[in-house]
Design a protein around this motif. Structure first.
Motif: not given
Ligand code: MG
Ligand code: ADP
Ligand code: GN1
Length: 368
Positions: A225-228, A240-242
């Motif tokens: 979830f912390n990658n959105v 993010i974090d692609l």
């Molecule tokens: Mg990340």
């Protein structure tokens, strides 16, 4: 993490063609893999930036990885430019090139650095506490998948071979147990049994793929979830974090999100009585995700979404415990035994899902 001092960071930034004047840089975020810094500029009307040292022990082909990211972000940006009211500088990652026009800078020590525009006024959560947030996450990752469905050109590069290949992960676990480099295997008999009891069931998605029943798609593969990022009103803003965007099954994206969006406690919660799967959060996430993907997914894919929810606490828990037995070489840890604590919390989450599996399936059927 090697801690750079401000002078080093300023010098690295000077390799990039960013607008504004460097003011300061400091460690940022709670990722387990890369070293991330926020770079602030002096001017109020210029962007700030994210500077990252890409972990090249994990990502062995950083040029190939950055090629993927440039293709993916350009494709999404083009689509956004056609949408009224969209702001591509905030809704998709913007790669800042080096003065030489490259997507990364390699320093004399062999480290790879990259820079993005810092997405301003964002909110990032390690834990989801409302169905509204879970819905936004599902909607964002569903949209992300839909936007990449028509990416032209050759397949994306595999940035980590076998990343979600459960057979390979299981083999690696068994091999690490055998090697037992730091004498920890004998301390975890219950966890070893937990893994072995479920190993066959967890191969389901791979088998469906091999049998040609589910297609490979372009997936994010690290949909925690912390990658959105959400905006100041907690509405979906940017994926993010692609680094791990590459070919995969839809279950990999749905599953890893469910693992992080429905957990009532932290990924590494030490008090296991706090770890449960919240079925309301599951429903909200599934609804958001399916709204953007139900027309493209086939029946077999949808039939196995609930199962994907179970696969991810298993696969990530397995990776944590493998790293524990191996002596903590992959994930950043904050104290001794951290990877074991993480694995136990993931396995507890899986047990909670096992108890609620019937309801999870009924919810997917409701929104399919
Ligand atoms: Mg990340
Ligand atoms: P890791 O692979 O280590 O998780 P991420 O790329 O996810 O690295 O970055 C770590 C954290 O930095 C994210 O969780 C997020 O909080 C923050 N972050 C990354 N990119 C940006 C960006 N462009 N704008 C704002 N914050 C960002
Ligand atoms: C890592 O990079 P980050 O922190 O978003 C890992 C994921 C795991 C996650 C567990 C490249 O994600 O696969 O699910 O930790 N990323 C990589 O928190 O291994």
């Amino acid at each position: 993490m090697t801690n750079e001092n401000m002078t080093d960071l300023k010098q690295i930034c000077a390799q990039f063609d960013f607008k504004g004047t460097f003011s300061k840089a400091f460690p940022y975020g709670s990722g387990h893999i890369n070293d991330t810094y926020k770079v602030e500029t002096i001017e109020d009307d210029e962007y700030n930036y994210i500077l990252q040292r890409v972990n090249h022990h994990v990502f062995k082909d950083v040029p190939g990885l950055m090629e993927n990211i440039e293709r993916v972000t350009s494709h999404i940006r083009e689509k956004m430019e056609g949408i009224e009211g969209a702001n591509p500088d905030r809704e998709v990652l913007t790669v800042i090139k080096t003065l030489e026009g490259n997507a990364y800078h390699k320093d004399v020590e062999g480290n790879f650095w990259r820079m993005y525009i810092f997405i301003w006024d964002n909110r990032s959560y390690d834990l989801v506490d409302t169905p509204e947030k879970a819905y936004e996450g599902g909607s964002m990752f569903g949209k992300f998948q839909a936007m990449l469905a028509d990416l032209p050109g050759k397949p994306l590069n595999d940035t980590i071979p076998n990343f979600h290949n459960i057979e390979w992960r299981l083999d690696t676990f068994e091999a690490t147990l055998k090697k037992d480099p730091v004498d920890r295997a004998s301390q975890i008999p219950e966890e070893i049994k937990f893994v072995r009891d479920r190993a066959e069931e967890m191969k389901t998605i791979l088998k469906l793929g091999r049998d040609g029943l589910i297609p490979q798609r372009i997936t994010h593969n690290d949909t925690k979830f912390n990658n959105v990022l959400l905006d100041q009103n907690d509405k979906g803003l940017c994926v993010i974090d692609l680094d791990t965007v590459m070919p995969g099954y839809v279950h990999y994206d749905f599953g890893d999100s469910i693992r992080t969006s429905t957990n009532t406690a932290a990924e590494d919660e030490a008090d296991l009585s706090k770890v449960e799967m919240d079925i309301n959060l599951f429903e909200a996430y599934a609804k958001g995700f399916l709204e953007h993907t139900r027309d493209t997914l086939n029946e077999v894919e949808i039939d196995h979404l609930a199962f994907a929810g179970k696969l991810f606490p298993f696969i990530i828990g397995l990776r944590f415990i493998t790293d524990h037995v191996d002596g903590d070489n992959y994930f950043k840890i904050h104290h001794e035994g951290h990877n074991l604590q993480r694995a136990r919390a993931q396995f507890k989450l899986l047990q909670s899902m096992e108890r609620q599996f019937g309801e999870m399936k009924a919810i997917v059927d409701k929104w399919r």
